[in-house]
Design an enzyme around this catalytic site. Structure first.
Site, PDB file in Angstrom:
ATOM      1  N   GLY A   1       0.816  -1.205   0.000  1.00 13.83           N
ATOM      2  CA  GLY A   1       0.000   0.000   0.000  1.00 13.83           C
ATOM      3  C   GLY A   1       0.853   1.261   0.000  1.00 13.83           C
ATOM      4  O   GLY A   1       2.067   1.219   0.241  1.00 13.83           O
ATOM      5  N   CYS A   2       0.212   2.390  -0.253  1.00 14.63           N
ATOM      6  CA  CYS A   2       0.952   3.648  -0.390  1.00 14.63           C
ATOM      7  C   CYS A   2       1.523   4.137   0.945  1.00 14.63           C
ATOM      8  O   CYS A   2       2.733   4.397   1.062  1.00 14.63           O
ATOM      9  CB  CYS A   2       0.072   4.710  -1.035  1.00 14.63           C
ATOM     10  SG  CYS A   2      -1.532   4.963  -0.238  1.00 14.63           S
ATOM     11  N   TYR A   3       0.675   4.268   1.972  1.00 16.72           N
ATOM     12  CA  TYR A   3       1.185   4.664   3.289  1.00 16.72           C
ATOM     13  C   TYR A   3       2.217   3.663   3.814  1.00 16.72           C
ATOM     14  O   TYR A   3       3.267   4.068   4.339  1.00 16.72           O
ATOM     15  CB  TYR A   3       0.037   4.784   4.288  1.00 16.72           C
ATOM     16  CG  TYR A   3      -0.797   6.035   4.218  1.00 16.72           C
ATOM     17  CD1 TYR A   3      -0.223   7.309   4.313  1.00 16.72           C
ATOM     18  CD2 TYR A   3      -2.188   5.956   4.108  1.00 16.72           C
ATOM     19  CE1 TYR A   3      -1.007   8.454   4.278  1.00 16.72           C
ATOM     20  CE2 TYR A   3      -2.974   7.096   4.075  1.00 16.72           C
ATOM     21  CZ  TYR A   3      -2.381   8.352   4.167  1.00 16.72           C
ATOM     22  OH  TYR A   3      -3.164   9.488   4.144  1.00 16.72           O
TER      23      TYR A   3
ATOM     24  N   THR B   1       4.245   1.780   2.120  1.00 18.50           N
ATOM     25  CA  THR B   1       5.494   1.925   1.369  1.00 18.50           C
ATOM     26  C   THR B   1       6.322   3.076   1.920  1.00 18.50           C
ATOM     27  O   THR B   1       7.525   2.927   2.190  1.00 18.50           O
ATOM     28  CB  THR B   1       5.195   2.151  -0.122  1.00 18.50           C
ATOM     29  OG1 THR B   1       4.616   0.960  -0.670  1.00 18.50           O
ATOM     30  CG2 THR B   1       6.460   2.485  -0.898  1.00 18.50           C
ATOM     31  N   ALA B   2       5.698   4.232   2.095  1.00 17.72           N
ATOM     32  CA  ALA B   2       6.425   5.388   2.630  1.00 17.72           C
ATOM     33  C   ALA B   2       6.965   5.106   4.019  1.00 17.72           C
ATOM     34  O   ALA B   2       8.098   5.486   4.358  1.00 17.72           O
ATOM     35  CB  ALA B   2       5.508   6.614   2.651  1.00 17.72           C
TER      36      ALA B   2
END
Length: 353
Positions: A167-169, A171-172
């Site tokens: 997911g995006c969050y 990954t960061a």
């Protein structure tokens, strides 16, 4: 010409063929653009949800006019037999339940599946009713779907055929914290505090009042119950306090993460942890200054910066939520899976060894 360049040019002559399901959405559209320019993967078909009329991709996204001549077709269940003859790879940019239903069917037809939804990310099936709102229908596939955080996936995991793209969050957050955790630098029992802000494209293309640009300011949401929290904790192997925010910009994520180090950990040890893992990772940039979402929007990079004060460490991570947080990471995983250069089709300038 190096041996690796020669091998890659040979691969280009035997292109893999890909389909995209969910091509009408934001992440799906990014996949269309990336695969269309990929030197070793050919886009053979793009699909949207059933019940739609066939539509030119450039009609859905006018910025691609005179660039991409592609029809986005409505998906029909009977198309799966045709797809099996056409393609080697399926990229799924679909709602979770739709991916959960289609992925097993595509796998049975021999395709390699890269799923951008959350359908296979959590390895504990018991978490799906709480965080996704439904019981998982294929729990037997969860251990067979490696978690697709490209910089940390193992060679043995790449032998699988179903990939749960991170997911995006997460990954960061994970790219910022994993070097510290793997190096054993965090204090015992440390609980990272992650405050992350996403642009409105993270909510998808479907219109709603809450993501109307005129309504969005800056607000926190999903306290303790956001579905990305267990995903982050699963990836890191520790508890976190994760608070997502919605910001009034189109795309990008900025995560500011605070964590406590072991006593006596030096700045040189922290620097070395990041350098040792990411020095050969083309999609991660280690910066001498704090990242800005404006510098990663429209790119496939994760930008990282950190500052230390005694045992306290603040790490700042910035990504484009639709690219490094979704479509570009899926393509990066495909590159790794099929032995292409990791940055193939993702960086300007073509081949990068």
């Amino acid at each position: 010409m190096s041996q690796s360049q020669s091998q890659f040019q040979s691969m280009v002559l035997l292109k893999k063929r890909a389909i995209i399901l969910g091509a009408a959405g934001y992440s799906g559209a990014e996949l269309v653009q990336l695969i269309s320019q990929h030197p070793a993967i050919e886009l053979v078909a793009a699909y949207a949800s059933a019940g739609r009329e066939p539509e030119a991709f450039a009609s859905l996204y006018p910025r691609y006019s005179n660039q991409l001549d592609l029809q986005v077709l409505p998906w029909q269940p009977e198309a799966i037999n045709e797809v099996a003859q056409q393609a080697d790879i399926a990229f799924l940019a679909l709602p979770h339940e739709a991916s959960e239903e289609l992925a097993p069917q595509l796998l049975a037809k021999g395709l390699v599946v890269f799923d951008l939804s959350g359908a296979f990310r959590l390895k504990n099936a018991a978490l799906y009713p709480e965080f996704y709102g439904y019981p998982h229908q294929h729990p037997e596939l969860l251990p067979q779907a490696p978690y697709g955080l490209a910089e940390w996936i193992s060679a043995s995991e790449l032998e699988h055929s179903l990939f749960a793209v991170a997911g995006c969050y997460p990954t960061a957050s994970a790219l910022a914290l994993l070097p510290l955790i793997k190096a054993g630098l965090l204090a015992e029992g440390a609980v990272p505090v992650i405050n992350a802000i996403s642009g409105v494209s993270g909510a998808g293309r479907k219109a709603s009042l809450g993501t109307s640009f005129c309504e969005v300011g800056l607000s926190a949401y999903g306290f303790f119950g956001h579905r990305h929290r267990p995903e982050i904790e699963q990836t890191l192997g520790c508890s976190v306090v994760f608070t997502p925010h919605l910001g009034n910009f189109k795309r990008g994520i900025l995560a500011t993460i605070s964590v406590c180090l072991k006593a006596g950990i030096s700045k040189a040890e922290v620097d070395a942890a990041y350098q040792q893992h990411y020095q050969h990772k083309p999609m991660v940039r280690l910066l001498p200054r704090s990242p800005n979402v404006a510098d990663v929007a429209g790119t496939c990079f994760c930008d990282l910066h950190w500052q230390q004060h005694g045992q306290q460490l603040v790490v700042v991570s910035a990504i484009d939520n639709l690219l490094k947080g979704a479509a570009a990471q899926a393509v990066q995983l495909a590159n790794l899976k099929f032995g292409y250069p990791e940055a193939a089709g993702l960086l300007a300038g073509g081949y990068r060894d």
